[in-house]
Write a protein that holds these residues in place. Structure first.
Motif, short mmCIF file in Angstrom:
data_model
loop_
_atom_site.label_atom_id
_atom_site.label_comp_id
_atom_site.label_asym_id
_atom_site.label_seq_id
_atom_site.Cartn_x
_atom_site.Cartn_y
_atom_site.Cartn_z
N ILE A 251 0.73 -1.19 0.07
CA ILE A 251 0.00 0.04 -0.08
C ILE A 251 0.91 1.16 -0.08
N ALA A 252 2.07 1.16 0.77
CA ALA A 252 2.96 2.47 0.69
C ALA A 252 3.31 2.57 -0.79
N VAL A 253 3.64 1.55 -1.73
CA VAL A 253 3.89 1.68 -3.01
C VAL A 253 2.75 2.45 -3.81
N ALA A 254 1.71 1.91 -3.26
CA ALA A 254 0.39 2.69 -4.05
C ALA A 254 -0.03 3.95 -4.01
N ARG A 255 0.41 4.41 -2.72
CA ARG A 255 0.53 5.63 -2.39
C ARG A 255 1.04 6.61 -3.28
N THR A 256 2.29 6.13 -3.97
CA THR A 256 2.85 7.12 -4.98
C THR A 256 2.48 7.00 -6.33
N CYS A 257 1.44 6.50 -6.66
CA CYS A 257 1.05 6.13 -7.95
C CYS A 257 -0.07 7.46 -8.36
N ASN A 258 -0.24 7.69 -9.64
CA ASN A 258 -1.13 8.72 -10.23
C ASN A 258 -2.43 8.13 -10.20
N LEU A 259 -2.58 7.05 -10.48
CA LEU A 259 -3.97 6.27 -10.74
C LEU A 259 -3.95 4.70 -10.25
N ILE A 260 -4.96 4.25 -9.94
CA ILE A 260 -4.82 2.82 -9.37
C ILE A 260 -5.73 2.04 -10.14
N PHE A 261 -5.31 0.87 -10.68
CA PHE A 261 -6.25 0.29 -11.35
C PHE A 261 -6.69 -1.06 -10.15
N MET A 262 -7.87 -0.96 -9.56
CA MET A 262 -8.23 -2.16 -8.69
C MET A 262 -8.75 -3.20 -9.61
#
Length: 368
Positions: free
Chosen positions: A136-147
């Motif tokens: 989730i820490a890496v997910a915080r650095t994304c501009n967009l999330i593909f769930m």
């Protein structure tokens, strides 16, 4: 760590037991504030911080934007990355095939977009189960999330994943709360409500602030806000990321079920295995990333349409464009000639403050 987890569990069970009404709102607000503080400690433990960035998780940022794949194990994230970016991410029929972050890159409409296949999240990830905290820490650095969701059980998984990400301060498809908040040295709590409030009142605001040991502050509520919104503003570490829900494995359902799925907001049904509906997915990705392409035109030559300078749509002035090319250009800037929809004349002479539109052509003229 277990003591924090025990405290969180105790507060969550107390909140579940407490009936929601006007009389208990202050108590619930206090519990929510305590919960937010404990969660923050869980994300960044006090003393000697930085121990969570385990090797193999953080990946250097490249390209113009970053998209992270989040989902439970075995929903097809690795297959999707392999088929979109041509990168080999180990694919197998058993769970937890991917154990580290696997990066890939695609070029779409001239922009380079980095894709990250993150290891599968399990329930309780926000509390440190599995390797959820690093994921989730890496997910915080994304501009967009593909769930990435399995279309046979999409809404159950969607709810669980949103809950895990919310626990880590990631807000999906939401805007930051429209609340003005400023700490002061003296003068007590000054609350202004621009619209009638259904949940927050002066007492509840004071209760929440006192949990944070804040006794002097100006707060203006510009809309009907909740205690969660106020806590998000006080915490100040929330990240607001757009999210697209990918309902994978549509080759296993009927057309009627597909029609129902299409009505879910922010959602694209796909089949990663059969490459179905990738066009819709990439088009929506482009829309959510809000990228703007600017073409450069060297003096006396034709514009270069093959490699645009890609900017985010909130930072599209000539100055942002110059800085993206090279830091020194803005210092030597005299004026720019612009062709495109942002100007009335073709070309038009503009200054450094001018705001560009998608697919404008720019020629920079430097001071001699």
């Amino acid at each position: 760590m277990s003591t924090i987890l025990e405290k969180i569990a105790a507060i969550e069970s107390e909140m579940a037991r407490t009936q929601k009404n006007k009389a208990t709102s202050a108590h619930l607000g206090l519990l929510k504030a305590k919960l937010a503080k404990l969660r923050r400690e869980l994300i960044s433990p006090k003393g000697g911080g930085g121990g969570t960035g385990e090797a193999g998780f953080e990946v250097a940022k490249t390209g113009d934007a970053r998209v992270g794949f989040v989902g439970f194990p075995s929903v097809g994230k690795s297959t999707l990355l392999s088929n979109l970016a041509g990168v080999y991410s180990e694919v197998a029929a058993y769970e937890f095939t991917t154990l580290t972050t696997v990066p890939g890159c695609i070029k779409y409409k001239g922009a380079k977009i980095q894709l990250l296949d993150l290891p599968g999240i399990i329930e309780g990830a926000k509390d440190g189960k599995g390797r959820g905290r690093q994921v989730i820490a890496v997910a915080r650095t994304c501009n967009l999330i593909f769930m990435v969701l399995d279309c046979l059980k999409p809404l159950g998984h969607k709810k669980l994943l949103e809950h895990e990400l919310e626990g880590f301060g990631i807000r999906l498809n939401k805007k930051p709360p429209n609340i003005y908040y400023k700490r002061k040295d003296k003068g007590g709590i000054n609350l202004n409500c621009m619209v009638p409030q259904s949940e927050l009142d002066a007492d509840l605001v004071k209760t929440i602030l006192s949990e944070y040991k804040i006794h002097n502050a100006d707060i203006t509520l510009r809309y009907d806000a909740t205690s969660d919104d106020l806590i998000d503003v006080i915490e100040g570490n929330r990240i607001y990321i757009p999210c697209i829900y990918l309902l994978n494995k549509i080759d296993q359902i009927s057309i009627e079920e597909l029609d129902v799925i299409y009505k879910i907001p922010h959602c694209v049904p796909i089949s990663a295995h059969h490459h179905w509906n990738f066009d819709d997915l990439l088009e929506l990705m482009w829309e959510y990333l809000k990228l703007v392409r600017i073409y450069t035109k060297p003096k006396g030559q034709l514009p270069d349409y093959n490699s645009p300078v890609v900017l985010h749509n909130e930072r599209t002035s000539i100055e942002d464009f110059c800085n993206k090319l090279h830091r020194s250009i803005a210092k030597e800037f005299k004026y720019a000639l612009v062709w495109g929809s942002s100007v009335k004349h073709q070309p038009q002479k503009v200054g450094i403050e001018h705001v560009l539109n998608d697919e404008d052509v720019v020629q920079i003229v430097k001071k001699v």
